[in-house]
Write an enzyme that holds these catalytic residues in place. Structure first.
Site, PDB file in Angstrom:
ATOM      1  N   ARG A  30       1.076  -1.417   0.044  1.00  0.00           N
ATOM      2  CA  ARG A  30       0.057   0.166  -0.019  1.00  0.00           C
ATOM      3  C   ARG A  30       0.688   1.360  -0.021  1.00  0.00           C
ATOM      4  O   ARG A  30       0.321   2.403  -0.170  1.00  0.00           O
ATOM      5  CB  ARG A  30      -0.868  -0.024   1.014  1.00  0.00           C
ATOM      6  N   ASN A  31       1.991   1.101   0.141  1.00  0.00           N
ATOM      7  CA  ASN A  31       2.984   2.466   0.079  1.00  0.00           C
ATOM      8  C   ASN A  31       3.195   2.908  -1.292  1.00  0.00           C
ATOM      9  O   ASN A  31       3.137   2.319  -2.367  1.00  0.00           O
ATOM     10  CB  ASN A  31       4.528   1.980   0.392  1.00  0.00           C
ATOM     11  N   GLN A  32       2.855   4.348  -1.430  1.00  0.00           N
ATOM     12  CA  GLN A  32       2.521   4.882  -2.784  1.00  0.00           C
ATOM     13  C   GLN A  32       3.870   5.439  -3.224  1.00  0.00           C
ATOM     14  O   GLN A  32       3.819   5.903  -4.446  1.00  0.00           O
ATOM     15  CB  GLN A  32       1.718   5.996  -2.367  1.00  0.00           C
ATOM     16  N   SER A 130       4.810   8.841   1.464  1.00  0.00           N
ATOM     17  CA  SER A 130       4.354   7.842   0.567  1.00  0.00           C
ATOM     18  C   SER A 130       3.626   6.804   1.341  1.00  0.00           C
ATOM     19  O   SER A 130       3.194   6.042   0.753  1.00  0.00           O
ATOM     20  CB  SER A 130       5.538   7.251  -0.384  1.00  0.00           C
TER      21      SER A 130
END
Length: 152
Positions: A30-32, A130
């Protein structure tokens, strides 16, 4: 992952549990980070394997590292870090003659990194994290991260 030819250095605080377990930067699903950098670079990253992602960053003059060399932490949240030992950022910057900017991925990275770099001769850029823990909408994050294009 920092090459001597890096023009832009993106610094996180300390990798979370998923990244440490995978031995990869920004491994949490889920880190962007990879989506944000895809927008900055204007080329695909998220569809590539990890090694190819790093190759693209390197080819574009982007280095990755952390402001924290070691810390004690339960879980992945920056707020849980204790006994923080910072990485030697001034030494790293001295070895990067083409460096134009240092971007801090999140408030903790900025706080720790800026403390070590007073009077730095490159741009210091604070970015929204992020991490999925920061609930700022993706479009707002991407708008802030877009400034990095000026330093490629």
């Amino acid at each position: 992952m920092v090459a001597p030819t890096s023009r832009l250095l993106v610094l996180g605080s300390l990798p979370g549990e998923a990244s440490l377990a995978a031995e990869r930067y920004y491994a949490h699903s889920r880190n962007q980070f990879w989506r944000l950098m895809e927008g900055v670079l204007g080329e695909p990253l998220t569809t590539l394997c990890y090694e190819e992602r790093l190759a693209v960053l390197g080819r574009r003059g982007v280095g990755l590292w952390d402001t924290v060399g070691s810390a004690r932490r339960r879980g992945s949240l920056d707020g849980a870090m204790r006994e923080i030992a910072a990485n030697p950022l001034p030494d790293l910057l001295a070895a990067l003659p083409e460096l134009r900017a240092v971007a801090f991925n999140g408030g903790t990275a900025a706080r720790i990194g800026r403390r070590q770099l007073p009077g730095a001769e490159v741009a210091l850029i604070d970015l929204p994290s992020s991490s999925p823990a920061l609930t700022l909408p993706f479009a707002a994050k991407a708008e802030r991260w877009a400034v990095l294009r000026d330093y490629l």
